[in-house]
Enzyme design. Sequence first.
Site, PDB file in Angstrom:
ATOM      1  N   LYS A 191     -12.290 -11.181  -4.551  1.00 61.33           N
ATOM      2  CA  LYS A 191     -12.255 -11.954  -5.800  1.00 61.33           C
ATOM      3  C   LYS A 191     -11.398 -13.196  -5.590  1.00 61.33           C
ATOM      4  O   LYS A 191     -10.218 -13.112  -5.280  1.00 61.33           O
ATOM      5  CB  LYS A 191     -11.676 -11.142  -6.963  1.00 61.33           C
ATOM      6  CG  LYS A 191     -11.982 -11.852  -8.278  1.00 61.33           C
ATOM      7  CD  LYS A 191     -11.076 -11.523  -9.427  1.00 61.33           C
ATOM      8  CE  LYS A 191      -9.777 -12.246  -9.460  1.00 61.33           C
ATOM      9  NZ  LYS A 191      -9.847 -13.720  -9.727  1.00 61.33           N
ATOM     10  N   GLU A 267       1.257  -9.691  -0.927  1.00 62.61           N
ATOM     11  CA  GLU A 267       1.967 -10.921  -0.524  1.00 62.61           C
ATOM     12  C   GLU A 267       2.334 -11.629  -1.810  1.00 62.61           C
ATOM     13  O   GLU A 267       1.453 -12.182  -2.481  1.00 62.61           O
ATOM     14  CB  GLU A 267       1.053 -11.834   0.305  1.00 62.61           C
ATOM     15  CG  GLU A 267       0.601 -11.286   1.628  1.00 62.61           C
ATOM     16  CD  GLU A 267       1.705 -11.280   2.662  1.00 62.61           C
ATOM     17  OE1 GLU A 267       2.825 -11.763   2.368  1.00 62.61           O
ATOM     18  OE2 GLU A 267       1.452 -10.779   3.756  1.00 62.61           O
ATOM     19  N   CYS A 301       4.124 -19.999  -1.657  1.00 62.91           N
ATOM     20  CA  CYS A 301       4.995 -18.837  -1.875  1.00 62.91           C
ATOM     21  C   CYS A 301       6.227 -18.947  -0.986  1.00 62.91           C
ATOM     22  O   CYS A 301       7.288 -18.457  -1.322  1.00 62.91           O
ATOM     23  CB  CYS A 301       4.236 -17.546  -1.626  1.00 62.91           C
ATOM     24  SG  CYS A 301       3.439 -17.523  -0.030  1.00 62.91           S
ATOM     25  N   GLU A 398      10.484 -18.575  -9.379  1.00 68.49           N
ATOM     26  CA  GLU A 398       9.592 -19.364  -8.537  1.00 68.49           C
ATOM     27  C   GLU A 398       8.973 -20.449  -9.426  1.00 68.49           C
ATOM     28  O   GLU A 398       8.211 -20.147 -10.338  1.00 68.49           O
ATOM     29  CB  GLU A 398       8.502 -18.432  -7.998  1.00 68.49           C
ATOM     30  CG  GLU A 398       7.690 -19.044  -6.921  1.00 68.49           C
ATOM     31  CD  GLU A 398       6.699 -18.067  -6.302  1.00 68.49           C
ATOM     32  OE1 GLU A 398       6.167 -17.211  -7.031  1.00 68.49           O
ATOM     33  OE2 GLU A 398       6.455 -18.184  -5.094  1.00 68.49           O
TER      34      GLU A 398
HETATM   35  P1  ADP Z   1      -0.915 -17.283 -10.739  1.00 67.61           P
HETATM   36  O1  ADP Z   1      -0.048 -16.917 -11.901  1.00 67.61           O
HETATM   37  O2  ADP Z   1      -0.258 -18.204  -9.797  1.00 67.61           O
HETATM   38  O3  ADP Z   1      -2.309 -17.708 -11.092  1.00 67.61           O
HETATM   39  P2  ADP Z   1      -1.654 -14.579 -10.174  1.00 67.61           P
HETATM   40  O4  ADP Z   1      -0.851 -13.602  -9.428  1.00 67.61           O
HETATM   41  O5  ADP Z   1      -1.831 -14.333 -11.628  1.00 67.61           O
HETATM   42  O6  ADP Z   1      -1.018 -15.979  -9.869  1.00 67.61           O
HETATM   43  O7  ADP Z   1      -3.098 -14.741  -9.522  1.00 67.61           O
HETATM   44  C1  ADP Z   1      -3.432 -14.390  -8.212  1.00 67.61           C
HETATM   45  C2  ADP Z   1      -4.753 -13.677  -8.235  1.00 67.61           C
HETATM   46  O8  ADP Z   1      -4.602 -12.482  -8.990  1.00 67.61           O
HETATM   47  C3  ADP Z   1      -5.894 -14.454  -8.884  1.00 67.61           C
HETATM   48  O9  ADP Z   1      -7.095 -14.190  -8.173  1.00 67.61           O
HETATM   49  C4  ADP Z   1      -5.949 -13.843 -10.266  1.00 67.61           C
HETATM   50  O10 ADP Z   1      -7.225 -13.931 -10.880  1.00 67.61           O
HETATM   51  C5  ADP Z   1      -5.617 -12.402  -9.974  1.00 67.61           C
HETATM   52  N1  ADP Z   1      -5.115 -11.646 -11.136  1.00 67.61           N
HETATM   53  C6  ADP Z   1      -4.433 -12.121 -12.199  1.00 67.61           C
HETATM   54  N2  ADP Z   1      -4.192 -11.126 -13.081  1.00 67.61           N
HETATM   55  C7  ADP Z   1      -4.733  -9.993 -12.572  1.00 67.61           C
HETATM   56  C8  ADP Z   1      -4.815  -8.626 -13.007  1.00 67.61           C
HETATM   57  N3  ADP Z   1      -4.305  -8.232 -14.173  1.00 67.61           N
HETATM   58  N4  ADP Z   1      -5.441  -7.752 -12.204  1.00 67.61           N
HETATM   59  C9  ADP Z   1      -5.965  -8.131 -11.015  1.00 67.61           C
HETATM   60  N5  ADP Z   1      -5.934  -9.395 -10.561  1.00 67.61           N
HETATM   61  C10 ADP Z   1      -5.318 -10.328 -11.309  1.00 67.61           C
END
Ligand code: ADP
Length: 497
Positions: A191, A267, A301, A398
């Site tokens: 994804k 990560e 990161c 961050e």
């Molecule tokens: P940011 O806040 O920098 O966008 P995230 O950690 O939210 O970082 O996003 C990193 C990845 O995790 C993206 O692909 C995002 O769609 C996904 N993501 C965000 N929320 C969820 C969740 N509740 N479950 C699984 N994947 C998620």
Amino acid sequence: YSTSAGIENPINPSIKVHCTQLLINGNFVDSASGKTFPTYDPRTGDVIAHVAEGDAEDIDRAVCAARKAFDEGPWPKMTAYERSKVLFRFSDLLDKHIEELATLETWDNGKPYEQSAKIELPMISRIIRYYAGWADKIHGLTIPADGPHLVQTIHEPIGVAGQIIPWNFPLLMFAWKVGPALACGCTIVLKSAEQTPLSALYAAKLLHEAGLPPGVLNVVSGFGPTAGAALASHMDVDKLAFTGSSETGKIVLELASKSNLKPVILELGGKSPFIVCKDADVDKAVELAHFALFFNQGQCCSAGSRTYVHEDVHDEFIEKAKARALKRSVGDPFKAGVEQGPQIDSEQFEKILRYIRSGIESGATLITGGDRLGSKGFYIQPTVFTNVKEDMLIAQDEIFGPVQSILKFRDMDEVIRRANSTRYGLAAGVFTNDLDTANTLSRALKVGTVWINCYDVFDAAIPFGGYKMSGQGREKGVHCLSNYLQVKAIVAPLKNP
Ligand code: ADP
């Protein structure tokens, strides 16, 4: 492939967005719901394309395809050499299509085109070649156990890997995830991040052109709480690999454990110290500290986001750090010579501006920057704070933006204690010519990577990962293979009773 007619890049009209659907079982398809979502150009905030929006049902279709490709083959059943050849062919295609891939990456993400084309794309094909080379060199042991037994271990692919990637390095994260999993013989549902879905779809298309069988890599664009959560909690996914924020890392770890206890590699975020010692050549230290923080619009990161400077060189350092930030060229990332493009989206843009306000309110001294640049798109002025203290939010969280925080220190024990006083432990930079200082600091810092007199060196063979809340496990290098393998012990008597 059925792909859309193609949307022209405004800078280079010969390059078009073709792939906007989900890639499931070797075909580009619409989402089950028929829904799409827009992906935006961070230079302007305008829509680039509408992309199929996958959710739980699409994740399920993709996992079924990956499961079948794993259980029935051909991928894990092909010889390792055959798999390796597919990956080598893929890396050649990545090299051949640098212009299209780098354009998509800059268009969707906003990072300088020169960085995409000259730094990241070569790193991406390199990492795929690195793991292509591993595919036929993965093997177990024969073990001299007590007793009259023949004991062997074999390393088997773990199965269907679910991979969730972020938007700051969309293609590089794709390569870090897909390369080792495929080399080990796993099949994948990936994804991408909702902010940057375009390059992963195009790269996955090239991987199929390189000979990847259908169902081995499925790419689902979509949002975190829907598609991402469905992948993390799917009962038929055998391994989860996640890169993103520590907050979301906690959520996916919980989803993984609540569903089928799939093992997870994480990560996550960082608040990495960059320590400038008293013997430092200040000009060189300023340049490297600047790179450590501002590279990729500060959206790394590993960003060196707490710049610790020894009091003997502090005043000279801050004057020169300010001058360097003022000299930073910010603008349209497609223009040659531009060092900094826009931030990824309005959400991050607003968040960074909030952190800048919080820095001012908490008493840090803003010496340059501090505001948006221009009135269109998500550009932020290169910003430098001095007099930063560990209890300020800007020294703890961050920020993920072009905001450098400079902290003064006096002695070694003090800087070790202060550098380690964070919930994160991803990386650190040490700038010194003194061997004792370098040795002491690199052993004392509780982080996954210490860069001495260099920063952000991301060679394919070097393991990367975090201590503390920066993550679990390691990616890149030989260490990453274990994420995608099961070790099976096979025991038989030397002589049948
Ligand atoms: P940011 O806040 O920098 O966008 P995230 O950690 O939210 O970082 O996003 C990193 C990845 O995790 C993206 O692909 C995002 O769609 C996904 N993501 C965000 N929320 C969820 C969740 N509740 N479950 C699984 N994947 C998620």
